[in-house]
Scaffold this motif. Structure first.
Motif, PDB file in Angstrom:
ATOM      1  N   PHE A 184       0.822  -1.211   0.000  1.00 31.61           N
ATOM      2  CA  PHE A 184       0.000   0.000   0.000  1.00 31.61           C
ATOM      3  C   PHE A 184       0.859   1.266   0.000  1.00 31.61           C
ATOM      4  N   SER A 185       0.387   2.239  -0.769  1.00 32.57           N
ATOM      5  CA  SER A 185       1.134   3.493  -0.895  1.00 32.57           C
ATOM      6  C   SER A 185       0.607   4.524   0.112  1.00 32.57           C
ATOM      7  N   GLU A 186       1.464   4.892   1.065  1.00 30.78           N
ATOM      8  CA  GLU A 186       1.033   5.898   2.055  1.00 30.78           C
ATOM      9  C   GLU A 186       0.775   7.238   1.378  1.00 30.78           C
ATOM     10  N   ILE A 237     -11.345   3.890   3.964  1.00 25.51           N
ATOM     11  CA  ILE A 237     -10.247   3.462   3.083  1.00 25.51           C
ATOM     12  C   ILE A 237      -9.757   2.145   3.703  1.00 25.51           C
ATOM     13  N   VAL A 238      -9.780   1.076   2.898  1.00 27.63           N
ATOM     14  CA  VAL A 238      -9.577  -0.262   3.444  1.00 27.63           C
ATOM     15  C   VAL A 238      -8.177  -0.779   3.088  1.00 27.63           C
ATOM     16  N   ALA A 239      -7.297  -0.845   4.096  1.00 24.77           N
ATOM     17  CA  ALA A 239      -5.921  -1.296   3.851  1.00 24.77           C
ATOM     18  C   ALA A 239      -5.770  -2.767   4.236  1.00 24.77           C
ATOM     19  N   THR A 240      -6.387  -3.589   3.436  1.00 23.12           N
ATOM     20  CA  THR A 240      -6.155  -5.040   3.483  1.00 23.12           C
ATOM     21  C   THR A 240      -6.532  -5.561   2.107  1.00 23.12           C
ATOM     22  N   GLN A 252     -22.997  -3.415   4.696  1.00 25.90           N
ATOM     23  CA  GLN A 252     -23.366  -1.994   4.807  1.00 25.90           C
ATOM     24  C   GLN A 252     -23.469  -1.391   3.399  1.00 25.90           C
ATOM     25  N   PRO A 253     -24.529  -1.749   2.642  1.00 25.86           N
ATOM     26  CA  PRO A 253     -24.600  -1.321   1.232  1.00 25.86           C
ATOM     27  C   PRO A 253     -24.642   0.191   1.043  1.00 25.86           C
ATOM     28  N   GLN A 254     -25.074   0.921   2.049  1.00 25.38           N
ATOM     29  CA  GLN A 254     -25.175   2.376   1.908  1.00 25.38           C
ATOM     30  C   GLN A 254     -23.828   3.083   2.142  1.00 25.38           C
ATOM     31  N   LYS A 255     -22.828   2.344   2.616  1.00 24.81           N
ATOM     32  CA  LYS A 255     -21.535   2.974   2.911  1.00 24.81           C
ATOM     33  C   LYS A 255     -20.573   2.856   1.723  1.00 24.81           C
ATOM     34  N   ASN A 256     -19.510   3.669   1.795  1.00 27.87           N
ATOM     35  CA  ASN A 256     -18.557   3.735   0.695  1.00 27.87           C
ATOM     36  C   ASN A 256     -17.216   3.124   1.124  1.00 27.87           C
ATOM     37  N   PHE A 257     -16.723   2.157   0.359  1.00 28.39           N
ATOM     38  CA  PHE A 257     -15.461   1.504   0.708  1.00 28.39           C
ATOM     39  C   PHE A 257     -14.457   1.702  -0.421  1.00 28.39           C
ATOM     40  N   ILE A 258     -13.300   2.252  -0.056  1.00 25.42           N
ATOM     41  CA  ILE A 258     -12.274   2.522  -1.068  1.00 25.42           C
ATOM     42  C   ILE A 258     -11.078   1.623  -0.774  1.00 25.42           C
ATOM     43  N   ALA A 259     -10.686   0.806  -1.766  1.00 18.20           N
ATOM     44  CA  ALA A 259      -9.534  -0.075  -1.553  1.00 18.20           C
ATOM     45  C   ALA A 259      -8.264   0.769  -1.496  1.00 18.20           C
ATOM     46  N   ALA A 260      -7.450   0.583  -0.464  1.00 19.20           N
ATOM     47  CA  ALA A 260      -6.178   1.318  -0.371  1.00 19.20           C
ATOM     48  C   ALA A 260      -5.340   0.946  -1.596  1.00 19.20           C
ATOM     49  N   PRO A 261      -4.793   1.958  -2.293  1.00 20.55           N
ATOM     50  CA  PRO A 261      -4.086   1.657  -3.547  1.00 20.55           C
ATOM     51  C   PRO A 261      -2.627   1.234  -3.334  1.00 20.55           C
TER      52      PRO A 261
END
Ligand code: 13P
Ligand code: SF4
Length: 315
Positions: A184-186, A237-240, A252-261
């Motif tokens: 993952f890029s900090e 932001i999901v770091a796994t 939690q379909p109403q929430k937003n999940f961003i994969a850590a790049p």
């Protein structure tokens, strides 16, 4: 017609479910499996939950949609059952970075130390360990060890460093790491935090110390999943490994999940290349052919069972 053409004509989902009945099989899947596999599994969980399910199952056949060390653990717990893994090459960089002969030397150099070993290791390394742990159970297990007992923690140095901080125990660490969680890029995460100031950064403890120091919450896959349900924020932001986002979106379909790049632009390095070797096609084929199966030397399996059972009892 070749295998690929035949596969295109069959309904994989239907066939897998049919075979599951015929074999009296249970399908266990880890959160990092592709979405379709997670959806067809009887149970999806983290390493500890999957080991517990494997121990409890009454099925005749365990189909393990995960990586090799997870299926091996299921076999150790069920020496008389058939344990299938869709792709035997589905390894793990942590397990590969800790060969049994080197681990044995490490132990011999520190004979007074108790060896607590992360479940991400081979059966041979488990057989040489005192207690196995997972990321969800490690803290609890370490807290039960008398404070004057020195500990060797292997093979993940990042999880080890995190546990030293959390428990205050000064453990000797094996120098291994996970190729996915170190990718993952900090810099890019900071950019994302600027674009999404309300998003919380949640991370698996296999990530590097510097990333963990930025995180709002740190936990195993199951703990991350629980956190996003209990927490009030809308964005994360999901770091796994990115596969877990499937379960997060379902929960939690109403929430937003961003994969850590990852740092590298063109790679999908936030996906575990080993986990992703399993596909619906290979899942179907392993059930149809009852192959590839996990085979272990009985003496190794017997020795490895003791530290696994200790983990289950202590967690
Ligand atoms: P969990 O035990 O948190 O599911 O982790 C397994 C794993 O392989 C993490 O990379
Ligand atoms: Fe191993 Fe990392 Fe893949 Fe987990 S994500 S199975 S630790 S290589």
């Amino acid at each position: 017609m070749n295998t690929v053409q035949t596969m295109a004509l069959i309904d994989l989902e239907e066939e897998i479910l049919k075979l599951k009945k015929e074999l009296n099989a249970v399908i266990l899947a880890h959160y990092y499996q592709e979405s379709e596999i997670q959806d067809i599994a009887d149970f999806v969980g983290d390493s500890l939950e999957l080991a517990k399910r494997a121990k409890e199952t009454t099925a005749d056949v365990i189909v393990f949609a995960g990586v090799h060390f997870m299926a091996e653990t299921a076999k150790i717990l069920n020496p008389n059952k058939l344990v299938l893994l869709p792709d035997l090459e589905a390894g793990c960089s942590l397990a590969e970075g800790c060969p049994a002969d080197k681990f044995e030397k490490f132990r011999k150099l520190h004979p007074d130390h108790l060896a607590i070993t992360y479940i991400n290791c081979s059966a041979d390394v488990k057989a040489l360990s005192d207690i196995i742990c997972t990321s969800s159970s490690a803290e609890k297990i370490i807290s039960q060890i008398p404070s004057d007992t020195p500990i060797l923690f292997s093979p993940d140095r990042n999880l080890g460093k995190y546990l030293i901080k959390k428990t205050g125990r000064d453990m000797l660490l094996w120098d291994g790491s996970c190729i996915v969680h170190e990718t993952f890029s900090e810099r890019k995460i900071i950019d994302l935090q600027t674009q999404h100031p309300d998003a919380k950064l949640i991370a698996h403890p296999e990530c590097e110390e510097s990333l963990l120091s930025m995180a709002d919450f740190i936990g195993s896959t199951s703990k991350l999943l629980k956190f996003i349900s209990d927490d009030e924020s809308d964005s994360y932001i999901v770091a796994t490994e990115a596969g877990i986002i499937h379960q997060m979106q379902k929960a939690q379909p109403q929430k937003n999940f961003i994969a850590a790049p990852p740092e590298e632009e063109s790679c999908s390095c936030n996906e575990c290349p080993y986990m992703k070797l399993n596909t619906m096609e290979k899942l179907y084929l392993c059930m149809k052919n009852k192959y590839p199966e996990i085979v272990l030397e009985p003496i190794v399996a017997q020795k490895a069972l003791l530290p696994i059972n200790k983990m289950i009892a202590m967690s």
